[in-house]
Design an enzyme around this catalytic site. Structure first.
Site, PDB file in Angstrom:
ATOM      1  N   SER A 155       0.840  -1.194   0.000  1.00  0.00           N
ATOM      2  CA  SER A 155       0.000   0.000   0.000  1.00  0.00           C
ATOM      3  C   SER A 155       0.875   1.243   0.000  1.00  0.00           C
ATOM      4  O   SER A 155       2.004   1.221   0.514  1.00  0.00           O
ATOM      5  CB  SER A 155      -0.895  -0.003   1.243  1.00  0.00           C
ATOM      6  OG  SER A 155      -1.469   1.273   1.479  1.00  0.00           O
ATOM      7  N   TYR A 168      -2.277  -1.112   9.771  1.00  0.00           N
ATOM      8  CA  TYR A 168      -2.206  -1.405   8.340  1.00  0.00           C
ATOM      9  C   TYR A 168      -0.940  -0.812   7.721  1.00  0.00           C
ATOM     10  O   TYR A 168      -0.205  -1.500   7.003  1.00  0.00           O
ATOM     11  CB  TYR A 168      -3.444  -0.847   7.647  1.00  0.00           C
ATOM     12  CG  TYR A 168      -3.560  -1.227   6.189  1.00  0.00           C
ATOM     13  CD1 TYR A 168      -3.855  -2.535   5.819  1.00  0.00           C
ATOM     14  CD2 TYR A 168      -3.373  -0.284   5.188  1.00  0.00           C
ATOM     15  CE1 TYR A 168      -3.968  -2.888   4.477  1.00  0.00           C
ATOM     16  CE2 TYR A 168      -3.485  -0.628   3.851  1.00  0.00           C
ATOM     17  CZ  TYR A 168      -3.780  -1.939   3.503  1.00  0.00           C
ATOM     18  OH  TYR A 168      -3.872  -2.288   2.171  1.00  0.00           O
TER      19      TYR A 168
END
Length: 283
Positions: A155, A168
């Site tokens: 990401s 995350y």
């Protein structure tokens, strides 16, 4: 229509025909789209999902299209379950040529001080330990054959502060570093390893993020900036890497929106300048 990457088209080919891809998080979203596209190119595909119903439904849908595909239920944080799935998949379709480590979770949002440590660590475990377990399970066969590719989804939050979303973002940064380390370990074994940012693909996880009360409270601007996309670019980038044209970029953190053929053409310069990775820069 050919999938586009930046200003350059990534050619579709039949080079995946007969290859065995193993896809985690393959019952929905990006993973399911990659599975379907790889099957359309003649690959043999096995996939894992966390629930038996999800696996069964995805497998049935894919079989309805005439594809020969096998699904397995496994929690990627469970080492024994991962090895069992890899063993069963290999018995079904032969040795795994490409691992697509796509399974991920983002469920803990809000200030760290208010977060459940167990839930925070659970997200990190899925995103990091899951990749490590799967890579460890497929590497012995790849090393023995002197060939293989591992593609781990990451990401953009790995490279920038992402407050109120630390589990995350920290886990994805760890995966980028894992790819960096692993690529060096297996470079002489004929194995290529990549960190791939798929983009803001419209998935259940992205929808849950946008609907999270914690996200709406603490970082509403992140929701406003979301531009959900189709999985087409992510799928095209994954299959391009799976086919081998990007092997010179092993160890690098790349983006599905990059002009991948152009990056591959500059792989030597990229390596010399140590670009497309997490590095500490000092003035």
């Amino acid at each position: 229509m050919r999938p586009e990457h930046g200003s350059a088209a990534v050619e579709q080919s039949a080079r995946l025909a007969g290859k065995h891809l193993f896809v985690t998080g393959g019952t929905r979203g990006i993973g399911l789209a990659i599975t379907a596209a790889a099957l359309a190119r003649g690959a043999r595909v096995s996939f894992v999902g966390t629930t038996s119903d999800g696996v069964r439904n995805a497998e049935a849908d894919l079989h309805n299209s005439g594809a020969d595909v096998a699904g397995f239920q496994a929690d990627v944080t469970d080492e024994a379950a991962v090895h069992a799935a890899v063993t069963a998949a290999s018995e079904r379709f032969g040795p795994i040529d490409v691992l697509v480590a796509n399974a991920g979770r983002s469920s803990v949002h809000g200030p760290l001080r208010d977060s459940s440590p167990a839930a925070w660590w659970s997200d990190v475990s899925v995103n990091v330990l899951g990749v490590a377990h799967c890579a460890a399970a497929v590497l012995p066969s790849m090393t023995e054959r002197g060939m293989g590719r591992i593609i781990a989804m990451v990401s953009g939050t790995a490279g920038r502060p992402s407050p109120y979303n630390s589990a995350y973002s920290c886990s994805k940064a760890a995966v980028v570093r894992l790819v960096d380390c692993l690529a060096e370990e297996v470079r002489e074994d004929g194995i290529a390893v990549f960190a791939l940012r798929p983009g803001n693909v419209q998935t259940d996880m992205l929808a849950a993020f946008a609907e999270s009360e914690e996200i709406r409270r603490w970082i509403p601007g992140d929701i406003a900036r979301l531009r959900p996309q189709s999985p087409d670019r992510a799928v095209a980038a994954t299959l391009w890497l799976a086919e081998g044209d990007g092997d010179a970029l092993s160890g690098r953190w790349i983006d599905a929106e990059d002009d991948l053929p152009a990056l591959a053409a500059r792989a030597g310069d990229i390596a010399a300048a140590d670009l497309y990775q997490l590095r500490r820069r000092k003035a």
